[in-house]
Design a protein around this motif. Structure first.
Motif, mmCIF file in Angstrom:
data_model
loop_
_atom_site.group_PDB
_atom_site.id
_atom_site.type_symbol
_atom_site.label_atom_id
_atom_site.label_comp_id
_atom_site.label_asym_id
_atom_site.label_seq_id
_atom_site.Cartn_x
_atom_site.Cartn_y
_atom_site.Cartn_z
ATOM 1 N N ARG A 542 1.320 -0.884 0.026
ATOM 2 C CA ARG A 542 0.235 0.374 0.039
ATOM 3 C C ARG A 542 0.679 1.187 -0.126
ATOM 4 N N ASP A 543 1.505 1.619 0.660
ATOM 5 C CA ASP A 543 2.787 2.036 1.206
ATOM 6 C C ASP A 543 3.648 2.540 -0.235
ATOM 7 N N GLU A 544 3.806 2.022 -1.147
ATOM 8 C CA GLU A 544 4.408 2.110 -2.327
ATOM 9 C C GLU A 544 3.449 2.191 -3.424
ATOM 10 N N LEU A 545 2.143 1.872 -3.369
ATOM 11 C CA LEU A 545 1.948 1.990 -4.572
ATOM 12 C C LEU A 545 0.853 3.323 -4.352
ATOM 13 N N ASN A 553 8.730 1.663 -6.906
ATOM 14 C CA ASN A 553 9.818 0.945 -7.325
ATOM 15 C C ASN A 553 9.617 -0.830 -7.494
ATOM 16 N N VAL A 554 9.641 -1.376 -8.994
ATOM 17 C CA VAL A 554 8.655 -2.266 -9.726
ATOM 18 C C VAL A 554 9.623 -3.467 -9.354
ATOM 19 N N GLY A 555 10.380 -3.134 -8.806
ATOM 20 C CA GLY A 555 11.099 -4.974 -8.773
ATOM 21 C C GLY A 555 11.012 -4.825 -6.723
ATOM 22 N N LYS A 556 10.924 -3.780 -6.217
ATOM 23 C CA LYS A 556 9.721 -4.331 -4.332
ATOM 24 C C LYS A 556 8.265 -4.868 -4.830
ATOM 25 N N LEU A 557 7.794 -4.211 -5.691
ATOM 26 C CA LEU A 557 6.731 -4.561 -6.313
ATOM 27 C C LEU A 557 6.607 -6.432 -6.218
ATOM 28 N N GLN A 558 7.630 -6.431 -7.005
ATOM 29 C CA GLN A 558 7.509 -8.246 -7.994
ATOM 30 C C GLN A 558 7.493 -8.423 -6.711
ATOM 31 N N ARG A 559 8.827 -8.322 -5.497
ATOM 32 C CA ARG A 559 8.838 -9.236 -4.733
ATOM 33 C C ARG A 559 8.449 -8.976 -3.913
ATOM 34 N N LEU A 560 7.522 -8.241 -3.851
ATOM 35 C CA LEU A 560 6.083 -8.551 -2.500
ATOM 36 C C LEU A 560 5.364 -9.712 -3.019
ATOM 37 N N LEU A 561 4.917 -9.386 -4.895
ATOM 38 C CA LEU A 561 3.984 -10.549 -5.238
ATOM 39 C C LEU A 561 4.369 -11.656 -4.979
ATOM 40 N N ASP A 562 5.981 -11.895 -5.543
ATOM 41 C CA ASP A 562 6.407 -13.392 -5.558
ATOM 42 C C ASP A 562 5.724 -13.634 -4.020
ATOM 43 N N ASP A 633 -1.977 7.423 -9.085
ATOM 44 C CA ASP A 633 -0.439 6.696 -8.644
ATOM 45 C C ASP A 633 -0.508 5.326 -9.032
ATOM 46 N N GLY A 634 0.666 4.716 -8.121
ATOM 47 C CA GLY A 634 0.428 2.741 -8.221
ATOM 48 C C GLY A 634 -0.681 2.146 -8.423
ATOM 49 N N PHE A 635 -2.244 2.712 -7.448
ATOM 50 C CA PHE A 635 -2.790 2.241 -7.986
ATOM 51 C C PHE A 635 -3.380 1.978 -9.504
#
Length: 903
Positions: A542-545, A553-562, A633-635
């Protein structure tokens, strides 16, 4: 030309002797020419003929001997190439006497002596015809010997005897002798090319030479000779056509056609040899008999020449009529080249090529036109049969092996070699399927017009099967396949190959590559039917989006999704394809992107997905859309991507992934708005400023109005979500799965060639399955109103009003503490404002009223618009319209009851 003037005279002299020695049937003429008159002067009187028959025969022998001597003298001059010509004693004596007379009369004149020397030098120039070798061409059987010199440039001493000096019998003999050479393509002594003919010019040779007969010939003989000379013209034109069309650039179909014509020309030369044998051995053979013997061959050559001339015009080797060139103008070809980013260079569109299927279509058209002529029909059927053999070989190889061996681009299926399978591992677009192989619609023979789509699909299916190694495809061609278009099993061969190829690819997709499981995986991730992983991912990110899209940070979102996908106990953890899901950020808002799709015009309207899919993957956007995307925004930018291996990427292509992404973003926007309104309700349920019953009636009424508006918005969003998931996505998904099950339950045939399975009806084809998948997604977008400009604008405005109210009400607690005098004493530290409560309450009333008016007005317009599109576009929207109308009526009734209880 040396062969023309240095010919052996034995056969001709034998015929002359036979003619002069005995009676012979001649063609009678109504006119007496000058040559016959001269012959009558040379003949003795009837009385002399009765009294002295020996003298007459002696005179004939003497004339024959003198003619033989003159011919031998001329041959000696040519072969020995003497500088000083030998002359007959009579000519030398007369010339000497005349020369002496002139010398005696003008012995002192230098002009006369100079002219005599000039004439002597001209006469002493030797006649030296030469044969040269022509450079090699790409036609392997082309003649490499240069054409003989024209008769127009031979010395006057070699000129033949004039027709005026001959009797009609001698004229006929001379014409028969000349025609034997002319029919083989050479000039005769009395029959020559017209002056306009140039044997070194290709266009002149392809058009065929016109012949002229030296003056003085009897009219009846001229009429008989003219038709045979036309046959000679056709023969030479056809010979030139065979040499030109046998070049490598004209393809195998033209080569096969030329080979068949060459066989006919061989039969033609056999006829000429038979005519020559008849002339030599039959002294009574006449020109009229020769004409009768050549009539059938003349008709055949006429049809061959007509076909050849038409082919040459189509290949731009001869001048074409203006009307025909206008008819051949192909605007669709120009548009196709523009779509493929081709260049229209000067002259690149003007050069026509008649090869492959165009040649077969031309022969077929002429066969239909001359179907009432038995001889022409037989000839054209033979040519079509022979010319189609290499074409059918390419067709069988494509149908049964999925390969194209077409170095001259003459097959009806074209291949773009630049599009390879290796590129699909990185970018699994549908170019490999839709653009690598295509149908050349203008090159399709009439025999294949009805099955051209089956031919294209059969080869495409086998090509994929062979490259993936799913089913063994034999590299050896079966021996029982049809060889020509006339084979009765030809259409059945196409149908059986199509059935086998379709069954093989379906088996590869549904069993080995698990198409059904892939489709279920796409439903889980993009339709959020099991969305616990997404809720967990949304809470963690939520904070990133909340950041703007270019700071996420797309890399951080990818790690959270994994992490969310591999969470133990999650439904997604058991999915075998979870590693193919990745996070992607868009730089364009959903509404703006969809508005670009529905606004596509011009050349891209047939395929708007290609350009937009490319835009969705491009890091930079257009200058006009950068300003609009700054506040995303990210959302609003979040979407998922999905990696699909080959050959499943043919069914789950970039087109389908793009539609999945648009539906996912639409679902995320609704769920995010629902989350905001639920959080707002949660704050109202826990915050003291909201749950306290104020003694001020104005504040309490405002609270009730705010609660009712929030609940109406929440009901609206939930109704939209229910309609989206249950009535649209789930309903269309079930129909797609039913069609997949129908294709999966088709019984397979053990025979790899599929010959015994040709009559079985194919329930579902691979292309139909691909189209069903695409149609399902298109139906979802249409039923959700994502393809209508007006509905998109209304949806965007309503979402904006709802999110604005949710953000606004989440920050009103502090203002309520300041506006309510009952809460001033119990307000937390720093939670009040130093503002007049009445002015603050007035501003709150105004803001809430603006949100109410906007929401009520937009919702009413949306319901009316849904009613309109339900009647004109899709009836599915009627269900949403009914739900929203009922929800509004219920919310209004509750609102009236709520306000009625307030004192």
């Amino acid at each position: 030309m040396a062969s023309t003037h240095s010919r052996t005279v034995s056969a001709a002299e034998n015929r002359r002797n036979a003619t002069l020695g005995g009676p012979r049937t001649r063609v009678h003429s109504l006119r007496v020419g000058d040559g016959e008159k001269n012959a009558q002067h040379d003949r003795p009187s009837p009385n002399g003929a009765d009294n002295a028959p020996d003298e007459k025969s002696t005179e004939k022998r003497t004339r024959h001997v003198s003619a033989t001597e003159r011919r031998s003298e001329r041959n000696t001059t040519i072969t020995k190439e003497q500088i000083v010509k030998t002359r007959s004693p009579v000519k030398q004596n007369s010339g000497t006497d005349n020369g002496r007379g002139v010398a005696n009369n003008d012995s002192g004149s230098p002009v006369v002596r100079k002219s005599e020397r000039t004439e002597q030098e001209v006469e002493e120039i030797p006649w030296e015809p030469q044969a040269l070798l022509i450079p090699h061409s790409s036609a392997p059987l082309a003649i490499r010997v240069s054409a003989p010199p024209l008769s127009s440039i031979i010395p006057k001493s070699l000129e033949p005897r004039s027709f005026k000096d001959m009797s009609i019998q001698e004229q006929e003999t001379a014409m028969i002798d000349d025609l034997l050479y002319v029919l083989m393509g050479y000039e005769g002594q009395h029959v020559r090319f017209v002056d306009a003919y140039r044997p070194t010019d290709e266009r002149s040779r392809l058009a065929g030479p016109e012949f002229r007969i030296l003056p003085g010939l009897d009219p009846s003989l001229r009429d008989l000779s003219s038709s045979m000379l036309q046959m000679a013209t056709h023969h030479m034109a056809i010979n030139a056509f065979v040499e030109v069309q046998s070049r490598a650039e004209f393809g195998s179909v033209n080569h096969a056609l030329c080979a068949a014509i060459r066989k006919l020309l061989k039969d033609y030369m056999i006829l000429i040899a038979q005519l020559e044998n008849k002339v030599i051995n039959d002294p009574t053979y006449t020109l009229h008999q020769m004409h009768l013997h050549t009539i059938p061959t003349s008709q055949s050559l006429h049809h061959l020449n007509g076909l050849a001339q038409e082919l040459l015009k189509k290949n731009s080797l001869l001048d074409e009529d203006l009307d025909e060139s206008i008819d051949d103008f192909d605007a669709d070809n120009i548009l196709e080249r523009l779509r493929e980013h081709g260049e229209l260079l000067p002259g690149s569109m003007g050069k026509n090529r008649c090869i492959g299927g165009k040649v077969l279509a031309l022969v077929t058209d002429r066969l239909i036109a001359y179907s009432g002529d038995p001889a022409a029909r037989t000839l054209l059927e033979m040519l079509l049969r022979e010319a189609s053999k290499p074409y059918v070989v390419m067709l069988n190889e494509w149908l049964h092996q999925g390969r194209i061996k077409d170095s001259h681009s003459e097959f009806l299926v074209g291949e773009r070699s630049g599009i390879k399978r290796e590129r699909m591992d990185e970018d699994y677009t549908d170019e490999y399927w839709e653009k690598r192989y295509y149908v050349r619609h203008r090159d399709v023979p009439p025999q294949l017009e009805s099955v051209k789509e089956k031919i294209l699909l059969a080869g495409k299916y086998l090509n994929v099967v062979r490259e993936c190694g799913g089913v063994a495809v034999s590299n050896k061609m079966r021996s029982d396949v049809p060889k020509t278009f006339s084979d009765p099993q030809f259409i059945e061969n196409v149908n059986s190959a199509y059935t086998f190829a379709n069954a093989s690819l379906l088996q590869l997709l549904l069993t080995k590559n698990s198409l059904r499981s892939r489709l279920r995986s796409l439903k889980h991730y993009f339709f959020l039917d099991r969305a616990e992983f997404f809720i967990y991912f949304r809470e963690m990110s939520r904070d990133e989006l909340r950041k703007t899209h270019n700071h996420v940070n797309v890399g951080k979102l990818q790690r959270l999704l994994d992490l969310a996908l591999h969470q133990p106990g999650s439904i997604a953890a058991s999915d075998a394809f979870k590693d193919d899901v990745s996070v992607q950020m868009n730089e364009m808002g959903l509404t703006e992107f969809l508005m670009k799709i529905v606004s596509v015009k011009g050349l891209d309207q047939d395929n708007p997905d290609g350009a937009l899919a490319l835009q969705s993957q491009t890091p930079a956007t257009a200058a006009g859309s950068k300003d609009d995307g700054k506040n995303l925004d990210g959302f609003s930018s979040l979407t998922l991507d999905y990696k699909v291996p080959f050959p499943l990427s043919l069914v789950i292509s970039r087109k389908t992934i793009l539609r999945y992404q648009l539906l996912f973003r639409y679902m995320v926007s609704l769920r995010r708005l629902e989350m905001l309104l639920v959080e707002c309700w949660s704050d109202h349920s826990k915050e003291k400023a909201w749950i306290h019953r104020s003694t001020v009636s104005g504040i309490e009424k405002w609270k009730r109005r705010a609660w009712c508006l929030r609940s109406r918005m929440l009901v609206f969003v939930q109704q939209m979500l229910f309609y989206c998931t249950e009535e649209v996505l789930e309903a269309n998904w079930k129909r797609l799965i039913a069609k997949v099950d129908e294709a999966e339950n088709v019984p397979q045939d053990d025979d790899n060639n599929g010959a015994s399975n040709s009559n079985r009806k194919v329930k579902r084809t691979v292309d139909e399955l691909m189209q069903d998948h695409l149609d399902m997604l298109d139906s979802c977008m249409k039923d959700l109103g994502l393809t209508q400009r007006k509905l998109l604008r209304l949806h965007s405005k309503l979402m904006h009003v709802c999110s604005s109210l949710a953000h606004y009400m989440s920050k009103l607690s502090r203002k309520l503490y300041s506006a309510d005098p009952d809460l001033l004493s119990s307000a937390p530290d720093g939670s009040t404002l130093s503002e007049d409560p009445s002015a603050l309450m007035s501003r709150l009333e105004e803001n809430l009223q603006d949100h109410e008016q906007h929401f009520n007005r937009l919702l009413k317009i949306l319901i009316d618009t849904l009613n309109y599109y339900a009647a004109t576009e899709t009836v599915t929207l009627l269900g949403l319209c009914a739900r929203l109308t009922a929800a509004e009526e219920g919310a209004g009734r509750k609102e009236r009851e709520s306000f009625g209880g307030i004192v």
